[in-house]
Design an enzyme around this catalytic site. Sequence first.
Site, mmCIF file in Angstrom:
data_model
loop_
_atom_site.group_PDB
_atom_site.id
_atom_site.type_symbol
_atom_site.label_atom_id
_atom_site.label_comp_id
_atom_site.label_asym_id
_atom_site.label_seq_id
_atom_site.Cartn_x
_atom_site.Cartn_y
_atom_site.Cartn_z
ATOM 1 N N ASN A 63 1.022 -1.586 -0.293
ATOM 2 C CA ASN A 63 0.099 0.101 0.062
ATOM 3 C C ASN A 63 0.606 1.503 0.264
ATOM 4 O O ASN A 63 0.201 2.054 0.202
ATOM 5 C CB ASN A 63 -1.065 0.231 1.167
ATOM 6 C CG ASN A 63 0.049 -0.365 1.974
ATOM 7 O OD1 ASN A 63 0.485 -1.439 3.022
ATOM 8 N ND2 ASN A 63 -0.075 0.603 3.138
ATOM 9 N N CYS A 104 -3.936 4.772 6.906
ATOM 10 C CA CYS A 104 -5.266 3.744 8.287
ATOM 11 C C CYS A 104 -4.586 3.750 9.738
ATOM 12 O O CYS A 104 -4.708 3.979 10.254
ATOM 13 C CB CYS A 104 -5.330 2.653 7.966
ATOM 14 S SG CYS A 104 -5.837 2.353 5.926
#
Length: 386
Positions: A154, A330
């Site tokens: 990511n 996140c």
Amino acid sequence: MTFDSVFFDNASTTKIMPEIAEELVCFNNDYYFNPSALYYHLHRMSEQNKPTLENMRQSILKCLGGDNGKLIFTGSATEASNLAIFGSVKKNTRKILVSMGEHPSVYNSALELKNRGFDVEFVNLDKTGKVDIDDFEKKMTEDVDFVSIMHVSNETGAINDIARLVSIVKDVNPKAIFHCDGVQAFGKINVNVDDLGVDMYTISAHKIYGSKGVGALYVKNKVSLKPIIFGGGQESGLRSGTENLIGIYTLYRASQIVTKNLDENYNKILNLKNLFLQKLAKTNLKYALHSFEDNSPYIVSASFEKCRAETLLNMLGDYDNIYVGNGSACSSKKMGNRVLESMGVSKSDIEGNLRISFGLYNTPEEVEYLVQKLSERVNMYLTNAR
Ligand code: PLP
């Protein structure tokens, strides 16, 4: 040309596809029943083409190539990976192997296991952001019982050769369980869990134009898993709590659509990435790329010399309504970046690192606008810093 707002942080989240959002009104009217209630099953299961919970589950499994397993719906990918890890690690688990590149949902779970006294080893990344195969082979000893390695990073878009890693693991210990975080892979690159050979695979709805708060864990048949949430016994007893039917509907439809359009979408995103890199190369900016040609084109990691990413990110957002990321959205980012550090990226490059992640609703005009504004803001930053 100006834009109301331009979103280049699609690895952090995506908006629900407008066509799916439209369908939700109908779905909500017809399927608001509790999916675990008996009347719902008796009534709905017989209607073949209706999107009941079980039909949606089977459809998503098909998109994953998961003929030999089941799918457990969860409240996020983070929860799905926690289920995979804490649900399969037992008192007698000897050793656990994860990579330095993992998303916090896996990395911090591994740290928690370490705190609880388990033997946890972290595998380094190579310069391109992939799992370092030599280090992996060295650390994959016969006493490793559980492995978790992500499919696509990511942070950089680096793609791990999961089939090869699974085969290394199973050659050394055929009983070891292999979990893979596929959040940035599913719906973006080709994924077939059977071909990959994984035992478990995590996906998330909101990275592929479904809603937030829905994840799922693919679990291969015969993998023994214990619940980490207890209650009414939904999801084969593995995840109690009434299923989020609306959210699952978005995962089901998004999975169908992105899988069907996989190649077309890939090429569109690759063109956006190439345009970005070509235009960037024509500016006077000094930068280093930490994403490479064989990466997923959905993510580009770039460091701008002598800049602080946080300031750049704020300038782009405040002045130009352009939204980019600096690493995993996140997690509330502390200074530093474990993933880039493991790749050997210098501290100053890490400080100036932005993550640009492309999505289906971005256009070439937006990419040109991004480069133009990036160039202006970096130059402004450097002038002010003098
Ligand atoms: N794994 C990866 C690779 C991610 O990129 C993310 C979110 O950024 C997650 C897991 C967590 O997903 P969720 O928000 O569904 O918990």
